[in-house]
Structure formats: structure tokens, C-alpha cells
Motif scaffolding. Structure first.
Motif, PDB file in Angstrom:
ATOM      1  N   ASP A 128       0.829  -1.281  -0.128  1.00  0.00           N
ATOM      2  CA  ASP A 128      -0.073   0.078   0.081  1.00  0.00           C
ATOM      3  C   ASP A 128       0.872   1.259   0.048  1.00  0.00           C
ATOM      4  N   TRP A 129       0.504   2.374  -0.715  1.00  0.00           N
ATOM      5  CA  TRP A 129       1.052   3.617  -0.902  1.00  0.00           C
ATOM      6  C   TRP A 129       0.659   4.352   0.493  1.00  0.00           C
ATOM      7  N   ASN A 130       1.794   5.055   1.077  1.00  0.00           N
ATOM      8  CA  ASN A 130       1.498   5.840   2.145  1.00  0.00           C
ATOM      9  C   ASN A 130       0.837   7.230   1.781  1.00  0.00           C
ATOM     10  N   PHE A 131      -0.505   7.351   1.946  1.00  0.00           N
ATOM     11  CA  PHE A 131      -1.146   8.638   1.401  1.00  0.00           C
ATOM     12  C   PHE A 131      -1.003   9.632   2.425  1.00  0.00           C
ATOM     13  N   HIS A 132      -0.616   9.375   3.645  1.00  0.00           N
ATOM     14  CA  HIS A 132      -0.208  10.429   4.471  1.00  0.00           C
ATOM     15  C   HIS A 132       1.012  11.264   4.018  1.00  0.00           C
ATOM     16  N   ASN A 133       1.565  10.793   3.072  1.00  0.00           N
ATOM     17  CA  ASN A 133       2.852  11.600   2.552  1.00  0.00           C
ATOM     18  C   ASN A 133       2.440  12.136   1.562  1.00  0.00           C
ATOM     19  N   PRO A 134       2.473  13.660   1.596  1.00  0.00           N
ATOM     20  CA  PRO A 134       1.745  14.507   0.460  1.00  0.00           C
ATOM     21  C   PRO A 134       2.683  14.142  -1.054  1.00  0.00           C
ATOM     22  N   GLU A 135       3.827  14.050  -0.674  1.00  0.00           N
ATOM     23  CA  GLU A 135       4.481  13.501  -2.103  1.00  0.00           C
ATOM     24  C   GLU A 135       3.875  12.406  -2.814  1.00  0.00           C
ATOM     25  N   VAL A 136       3.577  11.603  -2.122  1.00  0.00           N
ATOM     26  CA  VAL A 136       2.873  10.167  -2.630  1.00  0.00           C
ATOM     27  C   VAL A 136       1.565  10.624  -3.521  1.00  0.00           C
ATOM     28  N   GLN A 137       0.744  11.643  -2.591  1.00  0.00           N
ATOM     29  CA  GLN A 137      -0.635  12.159  -3.397  1.00  0.00           C
ATOM     30  C   GLN A 137      -0.078  12.860  -4.589  1.00  0.00           C
ATOM     31  N   ASP A 138       0.730  13.754  -4.549  1.00  0.00           N
ATOM     32  CA  ASP A 138       1.197  14.505  -5.827  1.00  0.00           C
ATOM     33  C   ASP A 138       1.606  13.749  -6.939  1.00  0.00           C
ATOM     34  N   THR A 173       0.295  10.902 -12.482  1.00  0.00           N
ATOM     35  CA  THR A 173      -0.007   9.947 -13.140  1.00  0.00           C
ATOM     36  C   THR A 173      -1.355   9.921 -13.771  1.00  0.00           C
ATOM     37  N   MET A 174      -2.313  10.427 -13.105  1.00  0.00           N
ATOM     38  CA  MET A 174      -3.753  10.558 -13.690  1.00  0.00           C
ATOM     39  C   MET A 174      -3.759  11.713 -14.756  1.00  0.00           C
ATOM     40  N   LYS A 175      -2.806  12.793 -14.454  1.00  0.00           N
ATOM     41  CA  LYS A 175      -2.721  13.998 -15.307  1.00  0.00           C
ATOM     42  C   LYS A 175      -2.138  13.527 -16.657  1.00  0.00           C
ATOM     43  N   PHE A 176      -1.406  12.347 -16.484  1.00  0.00           N
ATOM     44  CA  PHE A 176      -0.930  11.623 -17.813  1.00  0.00           C
ATOM     45  C   PHE A 176      -1.886  11.166 -18.792  1.00  0.00           C
ATOM     46  N   TRP A 177      -2.801  10.562 -18.226  1.00  0.00           N
ATOM     47  CA  TRP A 177      -3.995   9.866 -18.941  1.00  0.00           C
ATOM     48  C   TRP A 177      -4.956  10.784 -19.414  1.00  0.00           C
ATOM     49  N   LEU A 178      -5.380  11.964 -18.365  1.00  0.00           N
ATOM     50  CA  LEU A 178      -6.051  12.966 -18.929  1.00  0.00           C
ATOM     51  C   LEU A 178      -5.393  13.656 -20.168  1.00  0.00           C
ATOM     52  N   ASP A 179      -4.393  13.895 -20.125  1.00  0.00           N
ATOM     53  CA  ASP A 179      -3.747  14.610 -21.240  1.00  0.00           C
ATOM     54  C   ASP A 179      -3.746  13.777 -22.566  1.00  0.00           C
ATOM     55  N   ARG A 180      -3.828  12.480 -22.225  1.00  0.00           N
ATOM     56  CA  ARG A 180      -3.919  11.576 -23.485  1.00  0.00           C
ATOM     57  C   ARG A 180      -5.370  11.406 -23.963  1.00  0.00           C
ATOM     58  N   GLY A 181      -6.410  12.105 -23.269  1.00  0.00           N
ATOM     59  CA  GLY A 181      -7.699  12.091 -23.823  1.00  0.00           C
ATOM     60  C   GLY A 181      -8.892  11.107 -23.149  1.00  0.00           C
ATOM     61  N   VAL A 182      -8.285  10.461 -21.948  1.00  0.00           N
ATOM     62  CA  VAL A 182      -9.352   9.589 -21.498  1.00  0.00           C
ATOM     63  C   VAL A 182     -10.401  10.499 -20.848  1.00  0.00           C
ATOM     64  N   ASP A 183     -11.759  10.123 -20.809  1.00  0.00           N
ATOM     65  CA  ASP A 183     -12.724  10.938 -20.159  1.00  0.00           C
ATOM     66  C   ASP A 183     -13.147  10.814 -18.711  1.00  0.00           C
ATOM     67  N   GLY A 184     -12.127   9.726 -18.117  1.00  0.00           N
ATOM     68  CA  GLY A 184     -12.459   9.625 -16.636  1.00  0.00           C
ATOM     69  C   GLY A 184     -11.800   8.431 -16.166  1.00  0.00           C
ATOM     70  N   PHE A 185     -12.026   8.250 -14.917  1.00  0.00           N
ATOM     71  CA  PHE A 185     -11.500   7.166 -14.133  1.00  0.00           C
ATOM     72  C   PHE A 185     -12.391   6.372 -13.375  1.00  0.00           C
ATOM     73  N   ARG A 186     -12.145   5.069 -13.005  1.00  0.00           N
ATOM     74  CA  ARG A 186     -12.598   4.246 -12.324  1.00  0.00           C
ATOM     75  C   ARG A 186     -11.685   3.969 -11.102  1.00  0.00           C
ATOM     76  N   ASP A 222     -11.422  18.624 -12.751  1.00  0.00           N
ATOM     77  CA  ASP A 222     -12.224  19.877 -13.195  1.00  0.00           C
ATOM     78  C   ASP A 222     -11.603  20.795 -13.930  1.00  0.00           C
ATOM     79  N   GLN A 223     -10.167  20.852 -14.169  1.00  0.00           N
ATOM     80  CA  GLN A 223      -9.319  21.619 -14.939  1.00  0.00           C
ATOM     81  C   GLN A 223      -9.486  21.280 -16.461  1.00  0.00           C
ATOM     82  N   TYR A 224     -10.375  19.924 -16.815  1.00  0.00           N
ATOM     83  CA  TYR A 224     -10.504  19.422 -18.132  1.00  0.00           C
ATOM     84  C   TYR A 224     -12.049  19.647 -18.329  1.00  0.00           C
ATOM     85  N   ASP A 225     -12.451  19.393 -19.670  1.00  0.00           N
ATOM     86  CA  ASP A 225     -13.958  19.458 -20.028  1.00  0.00           C
ATOM     87  C   ASP A 225     -14.474  18.095 -20.118  1.00  0.00           C
ATOM     88  N   ALA A 226     -15.584  17.916 -19.453  1.00  0.00           N
ATOM     89  CA  ALA A 226     -16.513  16.606 -19.616  1.00  0.00           C
ATOM     90  C   ALA A 226     -15.766  15.535 -19.111  1.00  0.00           C
TER      91      ALA A 226
END
Length: 531
Positions: free
Chosen positions: A171-181, A186-199, A256-260
Motif C-alpha cells: 500500500d502507498w502511504n497517502f499520509h505523505n503529500p509527495e505520494v499524493q502529488d 500519473t492521472m494527469k498523464f492519461w487525462l492529457d492523453r484524452g481519457v474521459d475519466g477514471f474508475r 475540473d481543469q478539463y472538460d467533461a
């Protein structure tokens, strides 16, 4: 409805990539295979597709153990194949949702390899580490879902690391802000690639209790008869922590920085799951919460009514995503056959129910064919959960066997390989797509029901108000003009409605004025004149 809220009332089709279509003959499904079969999904009339993970992975848990979040595993193809898949889906009018497994990684992830080297390297605090008790035992009693304790000893650091699932999934340690960032990056990578969302897989597992307090015993009646020790605990401290909510707001701010774009979070818990779904989708958090509450054996009017009503009563500003089947549970037609006479009748009734519920909906590949689980021998299993708990619990492979396209082809047209990663057997083969391109089939009914939902403002976005009817009748209004009535049993049932109904879709229905008789698993969806 605003363009950015395309997900509200939407229908998403889940693809399990290993089992959808094999394009290169290695017995495993892949991205080019999915792209090849996208017209089938578009022909159903759904709004979006969700694909289970295709990232680089050693496949200890079939891709839910990610070693590189920004690349495609070679077994599924390349980043170019992914881009072609997204482009083709968009050309067919389909949104693309991808699985994000960020509660844990693979133990082969470079950052975990670095983390375990020492207690003072740059990634030392990126995973959850804890000292042993004085007697060498783990720091607390937390259990792993796939069996055994949730702590694994690492001789190099002389500490334990935490894993909710396999020991190969720290498990990642989400209490570490660097992990969150990092994970947001990694999610921004796929948003920039055109995916419409995440499960978002296991969205309530992100944070753990900083004090590492012991979980108490599970107070639910069935818990001490459970096959897994995990289910004997009330996971009060190993998951469901309040810090989750703040991180979900960070995810929402990114999207919310992206459309739809949209998120749907998998909220799995034996305790207060409906309440948690509401909490996770209120305000600027998740757009939708994916429910487990209809993925079990319960098949009664009270069960469905209470889950839907409880959600909207307790979270009027939240939004649910309902499903009857997915890649982790036995297929619903098999689960609910004790309440039916005919497999196809049950499959059609389930489709009519699910696709007339208020909220968004997720369908699982093969559901539109009325499939049931494949019965497998122990030596055919690949799922660690099934292998560990056989035969009392047979695992998830039975619902993951390959999609069947052509009943006249080897492996149902899924692959030209001599052997596929899981077998295609005759009970599944006879339900191939090619065998159901006929009027009256389960497949044709899914298309008809999906078209009705898409064309009906009542069924897509109308409020759901339940009628006061006895078991086994489930009845409700959707919006102003649509009435839905279901007989959840294998025996004929008659009732009186306060007004006439004009059927639009029906099964095993007899009408005499206001008197309605529904045969085994019968139903009617229609307009009314003053209920």
C-alpha cells in the motif's frame, strides 16, 4: 443536462481486457482486439466503456498490481495501441474510462524497490512501514483480503510493510503529500492523453490509521462463519479513514481543469457502504460511487428498494452507479437462478430492472448475452483468491473467462491460440454474439432496453418513487409518466394498479383493466394514466 455532466444517468460497459478479444494469437486479450470489437459495444447503445487495468504489471493480480502507471503492459500492446483505441471509441461516440489502482502498487514498482532499501532513502516513507512488536509479531491484527495477515516482513529494513491485498501489492502511504502529488501526476498523464475519466479501484482504502490501532471483531451475524479471516474483522482502522475525503477533493480539482471528465469510485465495505457512497459523492468529490450492494445473492423487492431509497434519502446531492455483475463476483444470472424458471427470462428481467433504476449504470461484458460463470477445475485457476481458498471459495476466474463472439469458431472467436488464458466451455459458447443476432434474444433485448432508456427522460434522469407493493413485487415510478413493475419470483403474481398502464416493454404480462398479472420473472415498463 450540461455537457460536463454526461455521466449523470449514463450507462457504462466494463471490459476485462484479458478476456475481450485476442488480436495476436497469444491467448490473451489486448488493446487492438478491443478496438476491433468496439462496434459491438457501440451497437448496444451505451455511453461509455470502462477498461480494467492495462498498465505494466507482473500480473500477480491480473493487472491490479501496477509497476508503471504511465505505460502499457506488452501483453496488451503499446501506448500507440492505446491511443488508437481511444480515438476509435471517440469516433463511435463512446467515452473512455480507465481503471486507476492507486491504493497500492506492485512490489516491482521502482519506488517500492527503492523504499525497501533503507529507512532513510528518498522513497523510504512512500509506503506503509512499521516496526515489529518486541516479540517480532506484526504491529497490529489487520488482515489481507486475499488471505493471511496484512503485514509482510522485510529483512532488509527489518520492518513490516502493509498490504491490503497480496503481499506483492504494498500500500502507498497517502499520509505523505509527495505520494499524493505523484499519483495525481500519473492521472494527469492519461487525462492529457484524452481519457474521459477514471474508475477508482478500492477508493475507500487509500488512507490507514496513523496510530495503527487493531481492528475490532466484525459484529455482523455472518462474520464468524466467513471463509476469510479478513471478513471476521470490522475494518475500522485499516481503511475508510476521514482523510480520504480531502484527497478525493484533490482528484476532483484535477479533473475540473478539463472538460467533461468524470470519476466513479469503487466503494466496497460490509458496513455503511450506502452512507459512504453518499459521503464520497457529495460536494466536490467523486462524480459517482460504484456500489457493491447489488453484487450479492439478495434478490428481493425490499433489498433493491432499500438500497436505492437509502442512497437518495441520505445523499440527495450524491450520485450512485449501480451494477449487478463485474469481474470480481459471480455473474448475476447464475446468482439469482433460484428465483427463476428460465435463464433468458431472468437475464431480460435483470436488464429491465437495472436499466430503469435512478442513477448511472455499469454493465459487465457478456452480461448482454445472459452469461453465467464458467465452472472451472482447480488446475485451470489463475486467481490467487480462488487458489488460496479452494474449494470453499472458488475465486473470480469463473466470471472472467473469454467473451464469446462466434459459436462456430474455436474459443468462440476470442482467439486463434491453441490454448487461451482461461478456457471457453460449451455453456458459454452457445451464448455467443453470433447466436443472438435474432429477435427475442437476450442481446436484442439489451439493445431495445438501452434505446428506451436513452430516449426517455424519465428513465434516464427522472426521480424514482417506489410503490407500496408486497413481495415479490417491485414497483416504482420514474419521472412523471413511466411506471415499472417486476415480479421477482418464479411464480405468477397478480396485483391491482390504481390506474391503467400502456406497456412499452414487457415479459409474461397479462392485463385486464387495472389488474396486472405477471408470470415468472415477468415485468412491464410503460406509461400510466394517473398512478
Amino acid at each position: 443536462m450540461a455537457k460536463n455532466e454526461w455521466w449523470r444517468g449514463s450507462v457504462t460497459y466494463q471490459i476485462y481486457p484479458r478476456s475481450f478479444m485476442d488480436s495476436d494469437g497469444d491467448g490473451v486479450g489486448d488493446l487492438p482486439g478491443i478496438t476491433q470489437r468496439l462496434p459491438h459495444i457501440a451497437s448496444l447503445g451505451v455511453d461509455a466503456i470502462w477498461i480494467s487495468p492495462v498498465f505494466k504489471s507482473p500480473m500477480k493480480d491480473m493487472g491490479y498490481d501496477v509497476s508503471d502507471y504511465t505505460d502499457i503492459d506488452p501483453s496488451f500492446g503499446t501506448l500507440g495501441d492505446f491511443d488508437a483505441f481511444v480515438a476509435r471509441a471517440h469516433a463511435l461516440g463512446l467515452k473512455v474510462i480507465i481503471d486507476q489502482v492507486i491504493s497500492h502498487s506492485s512490489d516491482e514498482h521502482p519506488y517500492f524497490k527503492e523504499s525497501r532499501k533503507s529507512r532513510d532513502n528518498s522513497k523510504a516513507d512512500w509506503y506503509v512501514w512499521a516496526d515489529p512488536n518486541l516479540d517480532g509479531t506484526p504491529p497490529n491484527n489487520w488482515q489481507a483480503i486475499f488471505g493471511g495477515g496484512a503485514w509482510e516482513w522485510d529483512a532488509g529494513r527489518r520492518q513490516y510493510y502493509f498490504h491490503n491485498f497480496l503481499r506483492e501489492q504494498p500500500d502507498w502511504n497517502f499520509h505523505n503529500p509527495e505520494v499524493q502529488d505523484h499519483l495525481l501526476g500519473t492521472m494527469k498523464f492519461w487525462l492529457d492523453r484524452g481519457v474521459d475519466g477514471f474508475r477508482l479501484d478500492t477508493v475507500n482504502f487509500y488512507f490507514h490509521d496513523r496510530l495503527l490501532r487493531d481492528n475490532p471483531a466484525n459484529y455482523l451475524e455472518w462474520s464468524q462463519d466467513a471463509v476469510k479471516p479478513y471478513d471476521m474483522q470490522y475494518c475500522l482502522y485499516s481503511k475508510n479513514q476521514p482523510e480520504n475525503l480531502t484527497f478525493l477533493e484533490r482528484i476532483r480539482a484535477l479533473l475540473d481543469q478539463y472538460d467533461a471528465r468524470a470519476t466513479v469510485g469503487e466503494v466496497g465495505d460490509a458496513h455503511h457502504a450506502i452512507e459512504m457512497m453518499g459521503e464520497y459523492t457529495s460536494g466536490k468529490r467523486l462524480n459517482m460511487a460504484y456500489s457493491f450492494d447489488m453484487l450479492g445473492p439478495d434478490f428481493s423487492a425490499e433489498h433493491f428498494r432499500s438500497r436505492i431509497k437509502n442512497f437518495f434519502d441520505k445523499a440527495p446531492d450524491g450520485w450512485p452507479c449501480w451494477a449487478f455483475s463485474n469481474h470480481d463476483v459471480p455473474r448475476h444470472v447464475g446468482r439469482w437462478m433460484p428465483h427463476a424458471k428460465d435463464q433468458d427470462d431472468l437475464a431480460r428481467q435483470a436488464a429491465a430492472m437495472l436499466l430503469s433504476f435512478e442513477g448511472s449504470v455499469c454493465l459487465y461484458q457478456g452480461e448482454e448475452l445472459g452469461q453465467v460463470d464458467t465452472l472451472l477445475e482447480f488446475e485451470e485457476l489463475t486467481d490467487p483468491q480462488g487458489i488460496n481458498f479452494w474449494p470453499e471459495a472458488t475465486g473470480r476466474d469463473g466470471c472472467r473467462t473469454p467473451m464469446v463472439w462466434d459459436a462456430g469458431q474455436p474459443h468462440g472467436g476470442f482467439s486463434i491460440a491453441e490454448k487461451t488464458w482461461l478456457p471457453v466451455k460449451n455453456p458459454q459458447l452457445i451464448r455467443a454474439v453470433s447466436a443472438q443476432e435474432t429477435e427475442g434474444s437476450v442481446l436484442s433485448f439489451y439493445r431495445e432496453m438501452l434505446a428506451l432508456r436513452k430516449d426517455s427522460a424519465d428513465l434516464k434522469l427522472g426521480k424514482q418513487v417506489f410503490l407500496d407493493l408486497p413481495e415479490p413485487l417491485l414497483g416504482y415510478m420514474r419521472g412523471d409518466n413511466t411506471l415499472c413493475l417486476f415480479n421477482l419470483s418464479a411464480a405468477s403474481v397478480t396485483c391491482e394498479l390504481p390506474a391503467n398502464i400502456a406497456p412499452v416493454l414487457q415479459q409474461s404480462l397479462s392485463l385486464k383493466g387495472n389488474s396486472v398479472t405477471l408470470g415468472a420473472n415477468g415485468f412491464v415498463i410503460g406509461t400510466h394514466s394517473g398512478v
